[in-house]
Design a protein around this motif. Structure first.
Motif, PDB file in Angstrom:
ATOM      1  N   GLY A  20       0.837  -1.189   0.000  1.00 59.63           N
ATOM      2  CA  GLY A  20       0.000   0.000   0.000  1.00 59.63           C
ATOM      3  C   GLY A  20       0.875   1.243   0.000  1.00 59.63           C
ATOM      4  N   SER A  21       0.321   2.330  -0.453  1.00 61.97           N
ATOM      5  CA  SER A  21       1.102   3.575  -0.444  1.00 61.97           C
ATOM      6  C   SER A  21       0.328   4.656   0.289  1.00 61.97           C
ATOM      7  CB  SER A  21       1.419   4.024  -1.870  1.00 61.97           C
ATOM      8  OG  SER A  21       0.229   4.312  -2.568  1.00 61.97           O
ATOM      9  N   VAL A  22       1.039   5.335   1.128  1.00 62.75           N
ATOM     10  CA  VAL A  22       0.479   6.433   1.913  1.00 62.75           C
ATOM     11  C   VAL A  22       1.457   7.601   1.775  1.00 62.75           C
ATOM     12  CG1 VAL A  22      -0.293   7.149   4.197  1.00 62.75           C
ATOM     13  CG2 VAL A  22      -0.542   4.771   3.521  1.00 62.75           C
ATOM     14  N   SER A  23       0.924   8.811   1.616  1.00 65.75           N
ATOM     15  CA  SER A  23       1.782   9.979   1.363  1.00 65.75           C
ATOM     16  C   SER A  23       2.473  10.519   2.618  1.00 65.75           C
ATOM     17  CB  SER A  23       0.968  11.092   0.698  1.00 65.75           C
ATOM     18  OG  SER A  23      -0.106  11.462   1.544  1.00 65.75           O
ATOM     19  N   VAL A  24       2.120   9.987   3.776  1.00 67.19           N
ATOM     20  CA  VAL A  24       2.770  10.433   5.022  1.00 67.19           C
ATOM     21  C   VAL A  24       3.266   9.203   5.784  1.00 67.19           C
ATOM     22  CG1 VAL A  24       1.382  12.542   5.227  1.00 67.19           C
ATOM     23  CG2 VAL A  24       0.601  10.448   6.339  1.00 67.19           C
ATOM     24  N   GLY A  25       4.201   9.403   6.671  1.00 67.15           N
ATOM     25  CA  GLY A  25       4.724   8.308   7.481  1.00 67.15           C
ATOM     26  C   GLY A  25       3.698   7.816   8.487  1.00 67.15           C
ATOM     27  N   THR A  45     -11.238  -4.642   9.691  1.00 69.75           N
ATOM     28  CA  THR A  45     -10.808  -3.251   9.621  1.00 69.75           C
ATOM     29  C   THR A  45      -9.369  -3.087  10.070  1.00 69.75           C
ATOM     30  OG1 THR A  45     -13.068  -2.523  10.042  1.00 69.75           O
ATOM     31  CG2 THR A  45     -11.326  -0.906  10.409  1.00 69.75           C
ATOM     32  N   ALA A  46      -8.580  -2.475   9.163  1.00 68.61           N
ATOM     33  CA  ALA A  46      -7.199  -2.102   9.476  1.00 68.61           C
ATOM     34  C   ALA A  46      -7.162  -0.590   9.637  1.00 68.61           C
ATOM     35  CB  ALA A  46      -6.260  -2.540   8.364  1.00 68.61           C
ATOM     36  N   VAL A  47      -6.255  -0.128  10.482  1.00 71.69           N
ATOM     37  CA  VAL A  47      -6.159   1.307  10.772  1.00 71.69           C
ATOM     38  C   VAL A  47      -4.752   1.796  10.424  1.00 71.69           C
ATOM     39  CG1 VAL A  47      -6.323   3.079  12.576  1.00 71.69           C
ATOM     40  CG2 VAL A  47      -7.809   1.058  12.664  1.00 71.69           C
ATOM     41  N   PHE A  48      -4.693   2.874   9.608  1.00 71.99           N
ATOM     42  CA  PHE A  48      -3.410   3.536   9.365  1.00 71.99           C
ATOM     43  C   PHE A  48      -3.302   4.677  10.368  1.00 71.99           C
ATOM     44  CE2 PHE A  48      -0.827   6.926   7.552  1.00 71.99           C
ATOM     45  CZ  PHE A  48       0.356   6.233   7.343  1.00 71.99           C
ATOM     46  N   THR A  49      -2.257   4.646  11.181  1.00 71.35           N
ATOM     47  CA  THR A  49      -2.024   5.694  12.171  1.00 71.35           C
ATOM     48  C   THR A  49      -0.812   6.502  11.720  1.00 71.35           C
ATOM     49  OG1 THR A  49      -2.858   4.237  13.906  1.00 71.35           O
ATOM     50  CG2 THR A  49      -1.600   6.179  14.613  1.00 71.35           C
ATOM     51  N   PRO A  50      -1.027   7.790  11.356  1.00 72.42           N
ATOM     52  CA  PRO A  50       0.098   8.601  10.889  1.00 72.42           C
ATOM     53  C   PRO A  50       1.050   8.932  12.044  1.00 72.42           C
ATOM     54  CG  PRO A  50      -1.891   9.928  11.017  1.00 72.42           C
ATOM     55  CD  PRO A  50      -2.280   8.523  11.348  1.00 72.42           C
ATOM     56  N   THR A  51       2.300   9.044  11.692  1.00 72.83           N
ATOM     57  CA  THR A  51       3.296   9.435  12.695  1.00 72.83           C
ATOM     58  C   THR A  51       2.991  10.836  13.210  1.00 72.83           C
ATOM     59  OG1 THR A  51       4.910   8.112  11.502  1.00 72.83           O
ATOM     60  CG2 THR A  51       5.779   9.675  13.101  1.00 72.83           C
ATOM     61  N   ASP A  52       2.596  11.737  12.311  1.00 69.12           N
ATOM     62  CA  ASP A  52       2.241  13.120  12.662  1.00 69.12           C
ATOM     63  C   ASP A  52       0.740  13.179  12.899  1.00 69.12           C
ATOM     64  OD1 ASP A  52       1.811  15.802  12.949  1.00 69.12           O
ATOM     65  OD2 ASP A  52       2.614  16.376  10.982  1.00 69.12           O
ATOM     66  N   SER A  53       0.296  12.725  14.081  1.00 70.74           N
ATOM     67  CA  SER A  53      -1.133  12.683  14.380  1.00 70.74           C
ATOM     68  C   SER A  53      -1.720  14.063  14.691  1.00 70.74           C
ATOM     69  CB  SER A  53      -1.402  11.720  15.541  1.00 70.74           C
ATOM     70  OG  SER A  53      -0.700  12.137  16.693  1.00 70.74           O
ATOM     71  N   ASP A  54      -0.847  15.074  14.813  1.00 68.66           N
ATOM     72  CA  ASP A  54      -1.357  16.432  15.031  1.00 68.66           C
ATOM     73  C   ASP A  54      -1.932  17.010  13.748  1.00 68.66           C
ATOM     74  OD1 ASP A  54      -0.613  16.434  17.710  1.00 68.66           O
ATOM     75  OD2 ASP A  54       1.389  17.262  17.278  1.00 68.66           O
ATOM     76  N   ASN A  57      -5.162  12.672  10.209  1.00 73.24           N
ATOM     77  CA  ASN A  57      -6.088  11.764  10.887  1.00 73.24           C
ATOM     78  C   ASN A  57      -5.768  10.306  10.539  1.00 73.24           C
ATOM     79  OD1 ASN A  57      -7.672  13.798  12.075  1.00 73.24           O
ATOM     80  ND2 ASN A  57      -8.809  14.075  10.147  1.00 73.24           N
ATOM     81  N   SER A  58      -6.170   9.422  11.415  1.00 77.63           N
ATOM     82  CA  SER A  58      -6.066   7.989  11.139  1.00 77.63           C
ATOM     83  C   SER A  58      -7.065   7.626  10.045  1.00 77.63           C
ATOM     84  CB  SER A  58      -6.379   7.170  12.397  1.00 77.63           C
ATOM     85  OG  SER A  58      -5.408   7.407  13.385  1.00 77.63           O
ATOM     86  N   VAL A  59      -6.758   6.554   9.316  1.00 79.09           N
ATOM     87  CA  VAL A  59      -7.619   6.113   8.220  1.00 79.09           C
ATOM     88  C   VAL A  59      -7.931   4.630   8.418  1.00 79.09           C
ATOM     89  CG1 VAL A  59      -7.789   5.769   5.727  1.00 79.09           C
ATOM     90  CG2 VAL A  59      -6.625   7.788   6.627  1.00 79.09           C
ATOM     91  N   ASN A  60      -9.208   4.267   8.292  1.00 76.55           N
ATOM     92  CA  ASN A  60      -9.628   2.861   8.375  1.00 76.55           C
ATOM     93  C   ASN A  60      -9.809   2.305   6.970  1.00 76.55           C
ATOM     94  OD1 ASN A  60      -9.727   3.242  11.102  1.00 76.55           O
ATOM     95  ND2 ASN A  60     -11.950   3.138  11.271  1.00 76.55           N
ATOM     96  N   ARG A  61      -9.444   1.032   6.831  1.00 71.51           N
ATOM     97  CA  ARG A  61      -9.618   0.374   5.537  1.00 71.51           C
ATOM     98  C   ARG A  61      -9.970  -1.086   5.789  1.00 71.51           C
ATOM     99  NH1 ARG A  61      -6.133   0.826   0.138  1.00 71.51           N
ATOM    100  NH2 ARG A  61      -7.470  -0.530  -1.080  1.00 71.51           N
ATOM    101  N   SER A  62     -10.877  -1.610   4.964  1.00 69.83           N
ATOM    102  CA  SER A  62     -11.266  -3.012   5.073  1.00 69.83           C
ATOM    103  C   SER A  62     -10.281  -3.852   4.266  1.00 69.83           C
ATOM    104  CB  SER A  62     -12.689  -3.189   4.533  1.00 69.83           C
ATOM    105  OG  SER A  62     -13.085  -4.524   4.635  1.00 69.83           O
TER     106      SER A  62
END
Length: 188
Positions: A20-25, A45-54, A57-62
């Motif tokens: 998968g590709s995400v534009s942030v860490g 459900t899988a959750v992407f938790t960004p390193t920069d949570s400030d 936002n987190s993203v959910n994906r099935s």
């Protein structure tokens, strides 16, 4: 991203999320990693938790998770019996215990009755486990109860076969067993 395959009995924590590709860490994890799925393919459900949570936002994906059946052992016992006139079969146990097993004798689900050798196949029939065993089931002939016949008198040097056998019977339980009596060595 994709989810790694697991085996029944494992939890989602054992399924690695890769690609998968995400534009942030950040990193992927399961919303509930304690779920232990049944065998088959199911989405969780899988959750992407960004390193920069400030700032993100987190993203959910099935994601689809493939869960393979777990291996189970099949143990066959009681592989020999003596003819009784009734249908007989082997004893089957599984590890883990209590699994449904389909047993066949020479490819038939009917229990054998007659003396002979039968190819036994035992295959687990369960949605979460797989396993099998095979062997040979042997039913040996029974020995009937004999009331010995009476032999007619003979005089030497006559052969034993000149003596006539009369009467006598053979039974198995309450059933009469058909057959004849004969001298094993009539020329003696």
């Amino acid at each position: 991203p994709t989810a790694g395959s697991i085996t029944y009995g494992q939890t989602l924590a054992d399924s690695t999320i890769t690609g998968g590709s995400v534009s942030v860490g950040g990193s992927w994890s399961w919303l509930d990693a304690t779920i232990a799925p049944n065998a088959g393919t199911t989405s969780y459900t899988a959750v992407f938790t960004p390193t920069d949570s400030d700032n993100y936002n987190s993203v959910n994906r099935s994601l689809s998770v493939v869960t393979a059946k777990a291996s189970a052992s099949v143990i066959l016992s009681g592989l020999s019996a003596i003819y009784t006139g009734s249908a007989q079969g082997v004893s089957v146990e599984t590890l883990p215990s209590g699994l449904t097993v389909d047993v066949t004798y020479d490819a038939s689900s009917n229990l054998p009755t007659n003396a002979g050798s039968y190819a036994v196949s035992a295959i687990i029939n369960d949605s979460n486990y797989t396993g099998s065993a095979s062997d040979t089931f042997e039913i040996t002939a029974a020995t009937p109860s004999i009331t010995w016949p009476t032999a007619s008198e003979i005089r030497n040097p006559a052969a034993l076969g000149t003596s006539i056998l009369t009467g006598g019977s053979a039974t198995f339980g309450t059933d009469s067993v058909s057959g004849t009596f004969a001298w094993a060595t009539p020329s003696a």
